[in-house]
Design a protein around this motif. Structure first.
Motif, PDB file in Angstrom:
ATOM      1  N   THR A  35     -25.139  -8.486  -3.434  1.00  0.00           N
ATOM      2  CA  THR A  35     -25.583  -8.745  -4.810  1.00  0.00           C
ATOM      3  C   THR A  35     -25.410 -10.211  -5.174  1.00  0.00           C
ATOM      4  OG1 THR A  35     -25.091  -6.480  -5.523  1.00  0.00           O
ATOM      5  CG2 THR A  35     -25.212  -8.161  -7.244  1.00  0.00           C
ATOM      6  N   SER A  36     -24.336 -10.834  -4.696  1.00  0.00           N
ATOM      7  CA  SER A  36     -24.131 -12.258  -5.004  1.00  0.00           C
ATOM      8  C   SER A  36     -25.264 -13.097  -4.416  1.00  0.00           C
ATOM      9  CB  SER A  36     -22.781 -12.735  -4.458  1.00  0.00           C
ATOM     10  OG  SER A  36     -22.763 -12.714  -3.037  1.00  0.00           O
ATOM     11  N   LEU A  37     -25.742 -12.721  -3.228  1.00  0.00           N
ATOM     12  CA  LEU A  37     -26.879 -13.427  -2.641  1.00  0.00           C
ATOM     13  C   LEU A  37     -28.156 -13.148  -3.411  1.00  0.00           C
ATOM     14  CD1 LEU A  37     -26.371 -13.233   1.221  1.00  0.00           C
ATOM     15  CD2 LEU A  37     -26.696 -15.289  -0.137  1.00  0.00           C
ATOM     16  N   ASP A  38     -28.345 -11.908  -3.825  1.00  0.00           N
ATOM     17  CA  ASP A  38     -29.528 -11.579  -4.624  1.00  0.00           C
ATOM     18  C   ASP A  38     -29.554 -12.383  -5.920  1.00  0.00           C
ATOM     19  OD1 ASP A  38     -30.872  -9.826  -2.994  1.00  0.00           O
ATOM     20  OD2 ASP A  38     -29.897  -8.036  -3.798  1.00  0.00           O
ATOM     21  N   ASN A  39     -28.391 -12.535  -6.550  1.00  0.00           N
ATOM     22  CA  ASN A  39     -28.328 -13.319  -7.790  1.00  0.00           C
ATOM     23  C   ASN A  39     -28.728 -14.768  -7.535  1.00  0.00           C
ATOM     24  OD1 ASN A  39     -27.471 -11.067  -9.191  1.00  0.00           O
ATOM     25  ND2 ASN A  39     -25.298 -11.586  -9.054  1.00  0.00           N
ATOM     26  N   ALA A  40     -28.270 -15.319  -6.410  1.00  0.00           N
ATOM     27  CA  ALA A  40     -28.631 -16.693  -6.061  1.00  0.00           C
ATOM     28  C   ALA A  40     -30.124 -16.804  -5.764  1.00  0.00           C
ATOM     29  CB  ALA A  40     -27.814 -17.160  -4.860  1.00  0.00           C
ATOM     30  N   ILE A  41     -30.668 -15.809  -5.091  1.00  0.00           N
ATOM     31  CA  ILE A  41     -32.105 -15.799  -4.784  1.00  0.00           C
ATOM     32  C   ILE A  41     -32.925 -15.741  -6.068  1.00  0.00           C
ATOM     33  CG2 ILE A  41     -33.948 -14.345  -3.819  1.00  0.00           C
ATOM     34  CD1 ILE A  41     -31.979 -13.667  -1.531  1.00  0.00           C
ATOM     35  N   GLU A  42     -32.556 -14.846  -6.976  1.00  0.00           N
ATOM     36  CA  GLU A  42     -33.313 -14.715  -8.224  1.00  0.00           C
ATOM     37  C   GLU A  42     -33.193 -15.965  -9.087  1.00  0.00           C
ATOM     38  OE1 GLU A  42     -32.457 -11.098 -10.277  1.00  0.00           O
ATOM     39  OE2 GLU A  42     -33.161  -9.824  -8.633  1.00  0.00           O
ATOM     40  N   ALA A  43     -32.029 -16.589  -9.109  1.00  0.00           N
ATOM     41  CA  ALA A  43     -31.859 -17.832  -9.874  1.00  0.00           C
ATOM     42  C   ALA A  43     -32.738 -18.939  -9.301  1.00  0.00           C
ATOM     43  CB  ALA A  43     -30.394 -18.253  -9.876  1.00  0.00           C
ATOM     44  N   THR A  44     -32.820 -19.001  -7.968  1.00  0.00           N
ATOM     45  CA  THR A  44     -33.661 -20.013  -7.321  1.00  0.00           C
ATOM     46  C   THR A  44     -35.127 -19.739  -7.596  1.00  0.00           C
ATOM     47  OG1 THR A  44     -31.995 -20.253  -5.576  1.00  0.00           O
ATOM     48  CG2 THR A  44     -34.179 -21.172  -5.147  1.00  0.00           C
ATOM     49  N   GLU A  45     -35.539 -18.475  -7.531  1.00  0.00           N
ATOM     50  CA  GLU A  45     -36.924 -18.110  -7.840  1.00  0.00           C
ATOM     51  C   GLU A  45     -37.282 -18.486  -9.274  1.00  0.00           C
ATOM     52  OE1 GLU A  45     -37.598 -14.249  -4.889  1.00  0.00           O
ATOM     53  OE2 GLU A  45     -36.788 -13.957  -6.902  1.00  0.00           O
ATOM     54  N   ALA A  46     -36.341 -18.284 -10.199  1.00  0.00           N
ATOM     55  CA  ALA A  46     -36.594 -18.639 -11.600  1.00  0.00           C
ATOM     56  C   ALA A  46     -36.758 -20.145 -11.763  1.00  0.00           C
ATOM     57  CB  ALA A  46     -35.452 -18.124 -12.481  1.00  0.00           C
ATOM     58  N   LEU A 101     -34.459 -21.494  -0.853  1.00  0.00           N
ATOM     59  CA  LEU A 101     -34.728 -20.067  -0.995  1.00  0.00           C
ATOM     60  C   LEU A 101     -34.904 -19.406   0.371  1.00  0.00           C
ATOM     61  CD1 LEU A 101     -35.315 -17.690  -2.899  1.00  0.00           C
ATOM     62  CD2 LEU A 101     -37.720 -18.418  -2.928  1.00  0.00           C
ATOM     63  N   ALA A 102     -35.603 -20.074   1.258  1.00  0.00           N
ATOM     64  CA  ALA A 102     -35.801 -19.529   2.605  1.00  0.00           C
ATOM     65  C   ALA A 102     -34.453 -19.355   3.311  1.00  0.00           C
ATOM     66  CB  ALA A 102     -36.714 -20.440   3.414  1.00  0.00           C
ATOM     67  N   LYS A 103     -33.549 -20.308   3.129  1.00  0.00           N
ATOM     68  CA  LYS A 103     -32.232 -20.208   3.757  1.00  0.00           C
ATOM     69  C   LYS A 103     -31.434 -19.051   3.167  1.00  0.00           C
ATOM     70  CE  LYS A 103     -31.933 -25.124   4.916  1.00  0.00           C
ATOM     71  NZ  LYS A 103     -31.247 -26.409   4.634  1.00  0.00           N
ATOM     72  N   LEU A 104     -31.509 -18.865   1.837  1.00  0.00           N
ATOM     73  CA  LEU A 104     -30.801 -17.762   1.199  1.00  0.00           C
ATOM     74  C   LEU A 104     -31.337 -16.415   1.692  1.00  0.00           C
ATOM     75  CD1 LEU A 104     -30.556 -19.035  -2.495  1.00  0.00           C
ATOM     76  CD2 LEU A 104     -28.630 -18.593  -0.950  1.00  0.00           C
ATOM     77  N   ARG A 105     -32.654 -16.306   1.815  1.00  0.00           N
ATOM     78  CA  ARG A 105     -33.241 -15.053   2.291  1.00  0.00           C
ATOM     79  C   ARG A 105     -32.851 -14.775   3.734  1.00  0.00           C
ATOM     80  NH1 ARG A 105     -39.181 -15.939  -0.557  1.00  0.00           N
ATOM     81  NH2 ARG A 105     -38.681 -14.871  -2.526  1.00  0.00           N
TER      82      ARG A 105
END
Length: 416
Positions: A155-166, A386-390
């Motif tokens: 979930t912590s990674l998902d939060n970082a991904i969504e913040a980056t997407e925003a 974002l690619a690195k986070l994914r």
């Protein structure tokens, strides 16, 4: 491997089969497959329950929505509110004692989707079923605390991904507004945009049905560039003798993925024999797709070859490459409208060569391009992040959701 075992997916979740036949609560959302992103973690949009007149599934907050139509699209999300959904969506709910977030991640795992794809039925509209997916063997941590720990990490990674997407979306909106200004008002020698036509009408004139700065002229693409079609004449196209050499060979999908950016990556190459029956385009060429995907663009960072579904635009010294690429990209709706409404859209050189563009003086083109690059630079950096986070999340899912890598759970404190 940390404590746990391998058990059927149905030991973690149950199918919810509640249905809403006619009357629906209009205050609740409707979720169709179009609202569930591929390989995403949360819904990107919602429909209105009142707009759906057919039978719907019913879900509650915390449930998992798993797309059973075309499972290769990997559509599975956990929702945070109640509502209705398409019957092409399986509604799954964590069993008592199972952490709902952990169950949601298992529903997105390779194991579950692999089983869904293996058992799909149908050619045009392939579907999987709960009856097949439920037997998927998945990792079952020994305790709910272990499940919660794994879910918290992901979930912590998902939060970082969504913040980056925003952040990317915010920068894209800013860039879109900037481009609208730059391609209607241009840039003065001072580096700022011209005043609006309404406030300084003497700076503008009507040209080609548009109001543009007086220093701009209208030109056809063929006046400022050599426009030539790629080729690969050998058949069959997949003859191994013509592939696998040292010559980069790109297709429409590579160009679409570049989204107007500089392109130096490729997934296919030609042998010397393949290069002899294809066309090489130099560094700086604007690659433009003309089949299936219309007017997707990329700028070549290295010499490359491509087939006849791609056109190469080699700009002369009278124009700036980036400015011309942006102009072609902004002309995409016009070019798409020229494509016959057939099974696969396509345009040809006769459509692209006479394409009319508004052309400022070269120095102004370069200034506009520089403004674009400055606005695009943070977006590119964010996309790389974002690619690195994914990739990091994918690796962690493979490790944590299979038990390959253990998670530590703090021991309860002993009484004093």
């Amino acid at each position: 491997m940390h404590e746990g075992n391998i058990r059927p997916f149905e030991d973690l979740v149950m199918q919810v089969t509640d249905r809403a036949l006619t009357a629906k609560d209009a205050s609740k959302p409707y979720v169709g497959l179009e609202h569930i992103p591929s390989s995403g973690t949360s819904l990107r949009s919602l429909g209105n329950a009142g707009d759906s007149i057919s039978t719907n599934g019913v879900f509650a907050a915390g449930d998992i929505l798993f797309g059973k139509l075309r499972p290769r699209l990997r559509k599975s999300v956990r929702v945070d509110q109640a509502g209705y959904c398409s019957t092409d969506v399986l509604v799954l709910r964590a069993r008592p004692g199972i952490d709902a977030a952990y169950a949601g991640y298992i529903a997105q795992s390779d194991e579950v989707f692999r089983r869904a794809i293996q058992t799909e039925e149908g050619t045009k509209m392939p579907r999987c079923s709960w009856g097949d997916v439920r037997t998927t063997r998945v990792f079952f941590p020994a305790t709910q605390v272990h499940q919660q720990r794994i879910a918290a990490i992901l979930t912590s990674l998902d939060n970082a991904i969504e913040a980056t997407e925003a952040l990317i979306e915010k920068h894209q909106q800013i860039k879109a507004g900037l481009m609208q200004d730059l391609f209607t008002r241009g840039v003065l020698p001072t580096g700022v945009a011209r005043p609006e036509p309404a406030s300084e009408p003497d700076l503008y004139h009507s040209l080609g049905g548009r109001i543009v700065p007086k220093s701009w002229r209208e030109a056809e693409l063929q006046d400022i560039a050599q426009v030539g079609r790629g080729k690969f004449t050998h058949r069959p196209r997949n003859d191994p003798r013509f592939l696998g050499g040292a010559f980069p060979f790109i297709q429409t999908g590579d160009i679409a993925a570049a989204a107007g950016d500089y392109l130096d990556t490729y997934s296919q190459t030609l042998s010397a024999s393949g290069a002899a029956v294809s066309s090489c385009f130099p560094t700086g060429t604007i690659a433009v797709t003309i089949a299936a995907n219309i007017a997707d663009t990329a700028i070549l960072s290295i010499p490359m070859y491509f087939p006849d579904s791609v056109v190469g635009v080699v700009v002369t010294g009278a124009a700036d490459v980036r400015f011309v690429e942006l102009s072609i990209r902004r002309s995409k709706p016009r070019l798409e409208a020229m494509a016959p409404q057939s099974a696969q859209k396509n345009i040809n050189l006769q459509d692209l060569r006479p394409l009319k563009l508004m052309l400022p003086p070269l120095e102004e083109q370069q200034a506009i391009s520089a403004r674009y690059e400055a606005a695009h630079r943070p977006i590119k950096a964010l996309r790389n992040g974002l690619a690195k986070l994914r990739a990091q999340k994918l690796g962690l899912m493979q490790d944590l959701l299979t038990g390959k890598v253990p998670v530590t759970v703090p021991e309860p404190a002993l009484p004093a």
